[in-house]
Write a protein that holds these residues in place. Structure first.
Motif, PDB file in Angstrom:
ATOM      1  N   VAL A  91       0.815  -1.213   0.000  1.00  0.00           N
ATOM      2  CA  VAL A  91       0.000   0.000   0.000  1.00  0.00           C
ATOM      3  C   VAL A  91       0.849   1.265   0.000  1.00  0.00           C
ATOM      4  N   TRP A  92       1.920   1.254   0.774  1.00  0.00           N
ATOM      5  CA  TRP A  92       2.791   2.442   0.858  1.00  0.00           C
ATOM      6  C   TRP A  92       3.925   2.387  -0.164  1.00  0.00           C
ATOM      7  N   GLY A  93       4.234   1.188  -0.644  1.00  0.00           N
ATOM      8  CA  GLY A  93       5.309   1.052  -1.616  1.00  0.00           C
ATOM      9  C   GLY A  93       6.698   1.127  -1.011  1.00  0.00           C
ATOM     10  N   TRP A  94       6.805   0.830   0.305  1.00  0.00           N
ATOM     11  CA  TRP A  94       8.091   0.911   0.979  1.00  0.00           C
ATOM     12  C   TRP A  94       8.454  -0.432   1.600  1.00  0.00           C
ATOM     13  N   ASP A  95       9.752  -0.775   1.512  1.00  0.00           N
ATOM     14  CA  ASP A  95      10.242  -1.994   2.135  1.00  0.00           C
ATOM     15  C   ASP A  95      10.681  -1.750   3.571  1.00  0.00           C
ATOM     16  N   PHE A  96      10.599  -0.495   4.014  1.00  0.00           N
ATOM     17  CA  PHE A  96      10.977  -0.167   5.377  1.00  0.00           C
ATOM     18  C   PHE A  96      10.083   0.976   5.842  1.00  0.00           C
ATOM     19  N   GLY A  97      10.061   1.200   7.147  1.00  0.00           N
ATOM     20  CA  GLY A  97       9.248   2.288   7.677  1.00  0.00           C
ATOM     21  C   GLY A  97       8.678   1.925   9.028  1.00  0.00           C
ATOM     22  N   ASP A  98       8.094   2.906   9.683  1.00  0.00           N
ATOM     23  CA  ASP A  98       7.495   2.718  10.998  1.00  0.00           C
ATOM     24  C   ASP A  98       6.165   1.988  10.826  1.00  0.00           C
TER      25      ASP A  98
END
Length: 260
Positions: A194-201
């Motif tokens: 959904v966010w398109g990120w492999d990392f994040g909070d």
């Protein structure tokens, strides 16, 4: 009177997306605006909340980069007022390390956040990601499940015929769930999809699930559609039957922290 950064006619007619940068630190604002302009965006700037609302009313932005800590009217109130007028993607900037501040930004509808100090290149990538997801997907047809209908082209969602006021990420999250009924997804899975990120909070996912439940569930405290799967994450159950996995909305999907 404070002037916006240069908005050339050539760039305006080329269809460049308009980004409003709201930050009272002139150095940060100048750096952010410079990177965004080099990436092809049309950038406007405000250094306080009232000016930001005036700029937005005069030229409605495609996205707002919004500092949390502003003089007089903070970023949370600016975000509330912008969202009260119309849906606009918001990326929140915060200099604080406290997770509560980041969650507050998400709770009022920010689509993403970046913690200062940050890489301007990372911010540009996040702007590109959010704007890419905000563009209508005209090829996608409307689809319905469990009384919920989504029109991706119009980015419109309804429940039992009543329109839902969803943010960009809430819409995308609901669309993902409706396209993948009956499957359990971890918060990491949802962050990537959904966010398109492999990392994040991962609390970003938790907050958005909680906000989405508040809008689509008959009783958000006892969710039947977006169920918690203990030790895994979340599952969309179109039948609305609460099994063991969805008995309560309290506790983390991985059993380690509070969840939506």
């Amino acid at each position: 009177m404070q002037q916006p950064y240069e908005l050339t006619e050539a760039r305006a007619t080329a269809g460049a997306a308009r980004v409003l940068v709201v930050d009272d630190d002139p150095t940060v604002a100048e750096i952010v605006a410079g990177y965004l302009e080099r990436a092809g965006y049309l950038v406007d700037h405000a250094d306080d909340g009232p000016t930001a609302l005036t700029r937005a009313a005069a030229h409605w932005p495609d996205l707002v980069v919004l500092d949390l800590m502003l003089p007089g009217m903070d970023g949370l109130e600016v975000c509330r007022r912008l969202r009260g007028h119309a849906a606009v993607p918001v990326i929140m900037l915060t200099a604080r390390g406290d997770e509560d501040d980041r969650i507050l930004g998400l709770e009022v509808g920010a689509d993403d956040y970046v913690t200062k100090p940050f890489s301007p290149r990372e911010l540009v990538l996040r702007v590109e990601s959010v704007l890419r997801r905000s563009r209508p997907a005209s090829a996608d047809r409307s689809f319905s499940r469990a009384g919920l209908t989504l029109d991706p082209g119009a980015r419109r969602a309804t429940k039992d015929g009543a329109e839902l006021a969803l943010t960009l990420r809430e819409f995308d999250l609901l669309a993902f769930f409706l396209r993948n009924p009956g499957r359990a997804f971890s918060r990491e899975d949802l962050m990537r999809a959904v966010w398109g990120w492999d990392f994040g909070d991962l609390s970003t996912v938790t907050v958005h699930v909680r906000r989405l439940r508040a809008k689509v569930e008959d009783d958000p405290a006892r969710p039947r559609l977006i169920q918690t799967v203990w030790g895994v994450g979340y599952r969309f159950e179109p039948s609305g039957h609460a099994g063991q996995a969805g008995q309560s909305s309290q506790g983390g999907p991985d059993g380690s922290e509070g969840a939506a």
